[in-house]
Design a protein around this motif. Sequence first.
Motif, PDB file in Angstrom:
ATOM      1  N   GLY A 408      -4.195   4.991  -6.956  1.00  0.00           N
ATOM      2  CA  GLY A 408      -3.185   3.938  -6.837  1.00  0.00           C
ATOM      3  C   GLY A 408      -2.556   3.942  -5.464  1.00  0.00           C
ATOM      4  N   LEU A 409      -1.246   3.855  -5.401  1.00  0.00           N
ATOM      5  CA  LEU A 409      -0.520   3.788  -4.137  1.00  0.00           C
ATOM      6  C   LEU A 409      -0.127   5.192  -3.692  1.00  0.00           C
ATOM      7  CD1 LEU A 409       1.771   0.739  -5.014  1.00  0.00           C
ATOM      8  CD2 LEU A 409      -0.445   0.721  -3.834  1.00  0.00           C
ATOM      9  N   ALA A 410      -0.397   5.515  -2.430  1.00  0.00           N
ATOM     10  CA  ALA A 410      -0.122   6.851  -1.909  1.00  0.00           C
ATOM     11  C   ALA A 410       1.385   7.088  -1.829  1.00  0.00           C
ATOM     12  CB  ALA A 410      -0.758   7.014  -0.526  1.00  0.00           C
ATOM     13  N   ILE A 411       1.801   8.290  -2.209  1.00  0.00           N
ATOM     14  CA  ILE A 411       3.224   8.643  -2.253  1.00  0.00           C
ATOM     15  C   ILE A 411       3.426  10.035  -1.675  1.00  0.00           C
ATOM     16  CG2 ILE A 411       3.884   7.195  -4.223  1.00  0.00           C
ATOM     17  CD1 ILE A 411       3.360   9.689  -6.013  1.00  0.00           C
ATOM     18  N   ASP A 412       4.687  10.322  -1.296  1.00  0.00           N
ATOM     19  CA  ASP A 412       5.043  11.685  -0.912  1.00  0.00           C
ATOM     20  C   ASP A 412       5.675  12.371  -2.127  1.00  0.00           C
ATOM     21  OD1 ASP A 412       7.669  10.765  -1.112  1.00  0.00           O
ATOM     22  OD2 ASP A 412       8.029  10.747   1.054  1.00  0.00           O
ATOM     23  N   CYS A 413       6.299  13.530  -1.915  1.00  0.00           N
ATOM     24  CA  CYS A 413       6.833  14.273  -3.061  1.00  0.00           C
ATOM     25  C   CYS A 413       8.119  13.676  -3.611  1.00  0.00           C
ATOM     26  CB  CYS A 413       7.031  15.742  -2.700  1.00  0.00           C
ATOM     27  SG  CYS A 413       8.317  16.060  -1.470  1.00  0.00           S
ATOM     28  N   TRP A 414       8.602  12.575  -3.013  1.00  0.00           N
ATOM     29  CA  TRP A 414       9.736  11.825  -3.575  1.00  0.00           C
ATOM     30  C   TRP A 414       9.259  10.481  -4.112  1.00  0.00           C
ATOM     31  CZ3 TRP A 414      13.899  14.543  -4.500  1.00  0.00           C
ATOM     32  CH2 TRP A 414      14.130  15.691  -3.743  1.00  0.00           C
ATOM     33  N   TRP A 415       7.979  10.313  -4.194  1.00  0.00           N
ATOM     34  CA  TRP A 415       7.335   9.105  -4.703  1.00  0.00           C
ATOM     35  C   TRP A 415       7.612   7.890  -3.804  1.00  0.00           C
ATOM     36  CZ3 TRP A 415       6.865  13.297  -7.393  1.00  0.00           C
ATOM     37  CH2 TRP A 415       5.889  13.414  -8.362  1.00  0.00           C
ATOM     38  N   GLN A 416       7.950   8.145  -2.536  1.00  0.00           N
ATOM     39  CA  GLN A 416       8.098   7.070  -1.564  1.00  0.00           C
ATOM     40  C   GLN A 416       6.756   6.851  -0.875  1.00  0.00           C
ATOM     41  OE1 GLN A 416      11.303   5.445   1.736  1.00  0.00           O
ATOM     42  NE2 GLN A 416      11.009   7.649   1.610  1.00  0.00           N
ATOM     43  N   THR A 417       6.390   5.594  -0.685  1.00  0.00           N
ATOM     44  CA  THR A 417       5.149   5.258  -0.006  1.00  0.00           C
ATOM     45  C   THR A 417       5.342   5.355   1.499  1.00  0.00           C
ATOM     46  OG1 THR A 417       5.582   2.886   0.222  1.00  0.00           O
ATOM     47  CG2 THR A 417       4.664   3.637  -1.889  1.00  0.00           C
ATOM     48  N   ASN A 418       4.303   5.031   2.253  1.00  0.00           N
ATOM     49  CA  ASN A 418       4.409   5.013   3.715  1.00  0.00           C
ATOM     50  C   ASN A 418       5.245   3.850   4.223  1.00  0.00           C
ATOM     51  OD1 ASN A 418       1.892   3.619   2.693  1.00  0.00           O
ATOM     52  ND2 ASN A 418       1.919   2.825   4.783  1.00  0.00           N
ATOM     53  N   VAL A 419       5.583   2.891   3.362  1.00  0.00           N
ATOM     54  CA  VAL A 419       6.491   1.798   3.706  1.00  0.00           C
ATOM     55  C   VAL A 419       7.896   2.213   3.284  1.00  0.00           C
ATOM     56  CG1 VAL A 419       7.103  -0.621   3.286  1.00  0.00           C
ATOM     57  CG2 VAL A 419       4.692   0.051   3.490  1.00  0.00           C
ATOM     58  N   ALA A 420       8.779   2.422   4.246  1.00  0.00           N
ATOM     59  CA  ALA A 420      10.117   2.937   3.961  1.00  0.00           C
ATOM     60  C   ALA A 420      10.851   2.041   2.974  1.00  0.00           C
ATOM     61  CB  ALA A 420      10.918   3.051   5.262  1.00  0.00           C
ATOM     62  N   GLY A 421      11.427   2.660   1.960  1.00  0.00           N
ATOM     63  CA  GLY A 421      12.183   1.920   0.966  1.00  0.00           C
ATOM     64  C   GLY A 421      11.366   1.449  -0.214  1.00  0.00           C
ATOM     65  N   LEU A 422      10.050   1.636  -0.184  1.00  0.00           N
ATOM     66  CA  LEU A 422       9.189   1.216  -1.286  1.00  0.00           C
ATOM     67  C   LEU A 422       8.667   2.460  -2.001  1.00  0.00           C
ATOM     68  CD1 LEU A 422       7.700  -0.853  -2.968  1.00  0.00           C
ATOM     69  CD2 LEU A 422       6.024  -1.093  -1.148  1.00  0.00           C
ATOM     70  N   PHE A 423       9.098   2.637  -3.234  1.00  0.00           N
ATOM     71  CA  PHE A 423       8.721   3.772  -4.060  1.00  0.00           C
ATOM     72  C   PHE A 423       7.792   3.283  -5.171  1.00  0.00           C
ATOM     73  CE2 PHE A 423      12.693   4.600  -2.050  1.00  0.00           C
ATOM     74  CZ  PHE A 423      12.753   5.963  -1.790  1.00  0.00           C
ATOM     75  N   ALA A 424       6.727   4.015  -5.422  1.00  0.00           N
ATOM     76  CA  ALA A 424       5.781   3.662  -6.484  1.00  0.00           C
ATOM     77  C   ALA A 424       5.848   4.721  -7.566  1.00  0.00           C
ATOM     78  CB  ALA A 424       4.360   3.550  -5.930  1.00  0.00           C
ATOM     79  N   VAL A 425       6.111   4.313  -8.803  1.00  0.00           N
ATOM     80  CA  VAL A 425       6.243   5.263  -9.904  1.00  0.00           C
ATOM     81  C   VAL A 425       5.371   4.814 -11.071  1.00  0.00           C
ATOM     82  CG1 VAL A 425       8.589   5.845  -9.195  1.00  0.00           C
ATOM     83  CG2 VAL A 425       8.246   4.102 -10.949  1.00  0.00           C
ATOM     84  N   GLY A 426       5.097   5.747 -11.982  1.00  0.00           N
ATOM     85  CA  GLY A 426       4.217   5.434 -13.099  1.00  0.00           C
ATOM     86  C   GLY A 426       2.786   5.287 -12.632  1.00  0.00           C
ATOM     87  N   GLU A 427       2.016   4.487 -13.343  1.00  0.00           N
ATOM     88  CA  GLU A 427       0.595   4.359 -13.022  1.00  0.00           C
ATOM     89  C   GLU A 427       0.343   3.666 -11.695  1.00  0.00           C
ATOM     90  OE1 GLU A 427      -3.601   2.717 -14.936  1.00  0.00           O
ATOM     91  OE2 GLU A 427      -1.736   2.437 -16.053  1.00  0.00           O
ATOM     92  N   ALA A 428       1.316   2.955 -11.178  1.00  0.00           N
ATOM     93  CA  ALA A 428       1.137   2.318  -9.869  1.00  0.00           C
ATOM     94  C   ALA A 428       0.957   3.351  -8.766  1.00  0.00           C
ATOM     95  CB  ALA A 428       2.332   1.415  -9.551  1.00  0.00           C
ATOM     96  N   SER A 429       1.458   4.554  -8.973  1.00  0.00           N
ATOM     97  CA  SER A 429       1.379   5.598  -7.950  1.00  0.00           C
ATOM     98  C   SER A 429       0.143   6.455  -8.155  1.00  0.00           C
ATOM     99  CB  SER A 429       2.625   6.492  -8.003  1.00  0.00           C
ATOM    100  OG  SER A 429       2.675   7.206  -9.228  1.00  0.00           O
TER     101      SER A 429
END
Length: 649
Positions: A408-429
Amino acid sequence: MLEERFSAGGFSARLCRCNTAVVGTGAAGYNAADRLWQLGQRDILIVTENRLAGTSRNTGSDKQTYYKLTLSGPEGDSVREMAETLFSGQCVDGDIALCEAALSAQSFLKLVELGVPFPRNRYGEYIGYKTDHDPRRRATSVGPYTSRQMTECLEQAVQAKGIPMLDHLQVIRILSDGHTAYGLLCLDTAAREETDRFVLIQCKNIVYATGGPAGMYADSVYPAGHYGATGLALEAGVKGKNLTEWQYGLASVKPRWNVSGTYMQVLPRVYSAAEDGSDEREFLMDFFKTPAEMLSKLFLKGYQWPFDVRKVAGGSSIIDVLVYLERCKGRRVYLDYRRNPVGGAFSYDELEPEARDYLTRAGACFGTPVERLGHMNAPAMEFYRDKGVDLAREPLEISLCAQHNNGGLAIDCWWQTNVAGLFAVGEASASHGVYRPGGTALNAGQVGSTRAAQYIAAKRGGAPEEGFEQAAAQALEQMGALARRALQPQGNVRALWAQAARRMSECGAAIRDGGAIAVYLAEVKAQLASFERNVTASEAAELRWVYRLRDMLISQYAYLAAMLDYMQQGGKSRGSALYTDPAGKKPYAQLPDAFTFVLDDGSRGGRVQEMLYRDGACVFEWRPVRPIPKDDDFFENVWREYRETGNVG
């Protein structure tokens, strides 16, 4: 939430402002909103296309699993050990695995406090059982509707706090410059007037809880009302990760439901028929030498429900392959619980020990499949009856279906994507890898949404970022013009949708051929290039399908390109994806000549495929997985840092 008007390019939209917009009303989305409120954030808005739709609320299995840290019995367990289990699934980042393990108990016990009735013994231990890829007994369940009960309890918590929600809003563009998120452009699917068609949301944070891109596939066990919106995030500059990794399994077509566990263990009759229902054949017996061999594999399919390429040769996944091949012949495949397979000409004593012993201990060596199902798992039978299907009177059509996106969408350990302010959670991540224990998705959704809320509360309060006006004007003008061009006397969008979903299931699902993928990838690219000229809707109510098709094609393009890149990098069959390979071997002589493949040796499990969708093309990068962080277990150091920073950041 102040509502104003915003105009650009001759189009107008209602405008709402907030600090954080949560997109989606599944278990992960609701938990994000609830956690934000608990952490003192009040400027929250929930956005949903349909509050009652989605996978969390409308999916399940014979016993839907929630995976957690062991909380019962004499067996030892630890956060680190659970993290190692998750990390061993290949292509999993260790920091994410550690977070999912560390917050497992907290997230689980919150659900208990909210009223999800997870079973415990008389002493208060939350008992567990082993699920697939699980070395412990970490799994638990409240029955077929575990995720629904989670969603309903979380929804009640959110409603009790009065957190505002905008229903019937379909996100059609994420406002972003590729580096920072500024907000959302939505289609109001309930709007009666053109002037009310669009809604803009200006926000500093987006918690994206839209689920996986389920709409890509025709053969799908996702609920009919769930489509996902991964393509929009990729378009906004979010990196994709592990897009090749899915989970597929046998499922009924109407209603869409996993036929795992008891549905297979009661040994139903499996047959195929022509499109008109004639010419019934128990086709599995064309492959197996004896009824006992066939039924033993069918029984194991209940345990080993997800399609797994490692279990094709000598394992239960040959059942998935045979069902797939039979459907490729234009025939329909059914499970029949009314009659015993092979006319009842089999002996329970001749089954393989695991099947024989299980059925004997269950007291189920009798009667017809429906009688065995009623004896072993009556709720599993009642589910279909509630959906208008009486298994005692009619067969159940099945197919090999898409069930879950491990990427899915790449995240860091806070579930934030490489686009600042956009967090992906659940199956989207993309928190999972190639393999994962059953039920980890529900835990990951609760942990990820908690982590995102913690970060937003600590680091991203205050007013939205500058840059919204420019991004909003551009998006409103482009999407408004698309709507005007699409509205024509004759609409073709639904037919195009069905065709695209069917093509994806044919070449980009469990069985993948590089040549077929390349052909359809070129078709998708051409469709996207000509989209504004060729896609039409006959009425305003169909515009939702226009925007949905656009998102779907972007998703298909990215996922197909990822599959092709994986093969070009030397990738072989792994997980739930079988890549045909002329250099490979057939596991069985009876299979078609083209059905040759090579198993991946696991050496690629330490590398992650990431992708950027840029200017209509996909740019790939392979990197090592992030290792599991080493614990700083000296209490005074951790305590001091926690007092000073909350250990957020």
